[in-house]
Design a protein around this motif. Structure first.
Motif, short mmCIF file in Angstrom:
data_model
loop_
_atom_site.label_atom_id
_atom_site.label_comp_id
_atom_site.label_asym_id
_atom_site.label_seq_id
_atom_site.Cartn_x
_atom_site.Cartn_y
_atom_site.Cartn_z
N ASP A 113 -131.42 37.67 27.06
CA ASP A 113 -130.16 37.52 27.79
C ASP A 113 -129.36 38.81 27.94
N VAL A 114 -129.85 39.93 27.42
CA VAL A 114 -129.20 41.22 27.67
C VAL A 114 -129.76 41.74 28.99
N ARG A 115 -128.87 42.13 29.87
CA ARG A 115 -129.28 42.60 31.20
C ARG A 115 -129.14 44.11 31.30
N THR A 116 -129.94 44.70 32.16
CA THR A 116 -129.85 46.14 32.40
C THR A 116 -129.23 46.40 33.77
N VAL A 117 -128.56 47.55 33.88
CA VAL A 117 -127.97 47.98 35.15
C VAL A 117 -128.20 49.48 35.29
N PRO A 118 -128.37 49.95 36.51
CA PRO A 118 -128.46 51.40 36.72
C PRO A 118 -127.15 52.07 36.31
N ALA A 119 -127.23 53.35 35.95
CA ALA A 119 -126.03 54.10 35.56
C ALA A 119 -125.01 54.05 36.69
N GLY A 120 -123.77 53.78 36.34
CA GLY A 120 -122.69 53.77 37.32
C GLY A 120 -122.50 52.46 38.07
N GLU A 121 -123.45 51.55 37.98
CA GLU A 121 -123.31 50.30 38.75
C GLU A 121 -122.12 49.47 38.29
N MET A 122 -121.90 49.41 36.99
CA MET A 122 -120.77 48.62 36.50
C MET A 122 -119.44 49.26 36.90
N THR A 123 -119.41 50.57 37.02
CA THR A 123 -118.20 51.25 37.46
C THR A 123 -117.84 50.79 38.87
N ALA A 124 -118.83 50.63 39.71
CA ALA A 124 -118.58 50.15 41.07
C ALA A 124 -118.06 48.72 41.08
N ARG A 125 -118.30 47.98 40.02
CA ARG A 125 -117.84 46.58 39.93
C ARG A 125 -116.48 46.43 39.26
N TRP A 126 -115.89 47.52 38.79
CA TRP A 126 -114.61 47.44 38.09
C TRP A 126 -113.55 46.66 38.86
N PRO A 127 -113.44 46.80 40.19
CA PRO A 127 -112.39 46.05 40.90
C PRO A 127 -112.52 44.52 40.75
N ALA A 128 -113.71 44.03 40.44
CA ALA A 128 -113.90 42.59 40.27
C ALA A 128 -113.38 42.07 38.93
N TYR A 129 -113.13 42.99 37.99
CA TYR A 129 -112.65 42.60 36.66
C TYR A 129 -111.13 42.59 36.61
N ARG A 130 -110.58 41.69 35.82
CA ARG A 130 -109.12 41.66 35.67
C ARG A 130 -108.62 42.79 34.78
N SER A 131 -109.50 43.30 33.89
CA SER A 131 -109.17 44.49 33.10
C SER A 131 -110.47 45.14 32.64
N VAL A 132 -110.39 46.44 32.41
CA VAL A 132 -111.53 47.22 31.92
C VAL A 132 -111.00 48.11 30.81
N PHE A 133 -111.70 48.11 29.67
CA PHE A 133 -111.24 48.92 28.55
C PHE A 133 -112.43 49.33 27.68
N TYR A 134 -112.21 50.38 26.90
CA TYR A 134 -113.21 50.88 25.97
C TYR A 134 -112.92 50.34 24.57
N LEU A 135 -113.98 49.99 23.87
CA LEU A 135 -113.84 49.58 22.46
C LEU A 135 -114.44 50.66 21.58
#
Length: 135
Positions: A113-135
């Motif tokens: 159930d762990v998924r892979t994504v190309p580098a930077g792909e999640m950054t392009a999806r940031w607008p779809a999230y209500r918040s983005v933060f580093y832990l």
């Protein structure tokens, strides 16, 4: 088995973990993955992106015991166990693909159930999230 089937975003928050930290004896009750679990509960949904050395959290296998002064210390959190709890709780867990071979790993070594994504792909999806933060 994870109950998370939604695509990234969709009103969820995104937490990014880049540093692999096994914790210390003094902080064994709380680490980034435990905090992610709490954020998932309190924010109403969370996706977790593992990057850099933190991708090692998502591979199968046991974490070796921490050795201090010639003795094994077995009380430190095991990130693989904590990650399995997150997956079972419905947290979407993503790993950036280029960081796997950089740490001697392949996608076949990942927990179910762990998924892979190309580098930077999640950054392009940031607008779809209500918040983005580093832990």
């Amino acid at each position: 088995m994870s109950s998370h089937t939604a695509e990234p975003g969709q009103g969820r928050a995104l937490a990014i973990v880049e540093r692999a930290y096994r914790g210390a004896v003094e902080t064994q009750f709380s680490d980034a993955l435990y905090c992610a679990y709490l954020f998932h509960i309190h924010l109403g949904g969370l996706d977790l992106l593992l990057r850099g050395p933190a991708v090692t959290y998502a591979v199968r296998g046991a974490t070796p015991a921490l050795r201090l002064g010639g003795q094994d210390l077995h009380t430190v959190n095991d990130p693989r166990v904590n990650l399995a709890v997150l997956l079972d709780s419905g947290v979407g867990v993503w790993v950036e693909e280029p960081d796997l071979p950089a740490h001697g790993l392949s996608p076949a070594a990942l927990l179910p159930d762990v998924r892979t994504v190309p580098a930077g792909e999640m950054t392009a999806r940031w607008p779809a999230y209500r918040s983005v933060f580093y832990l």
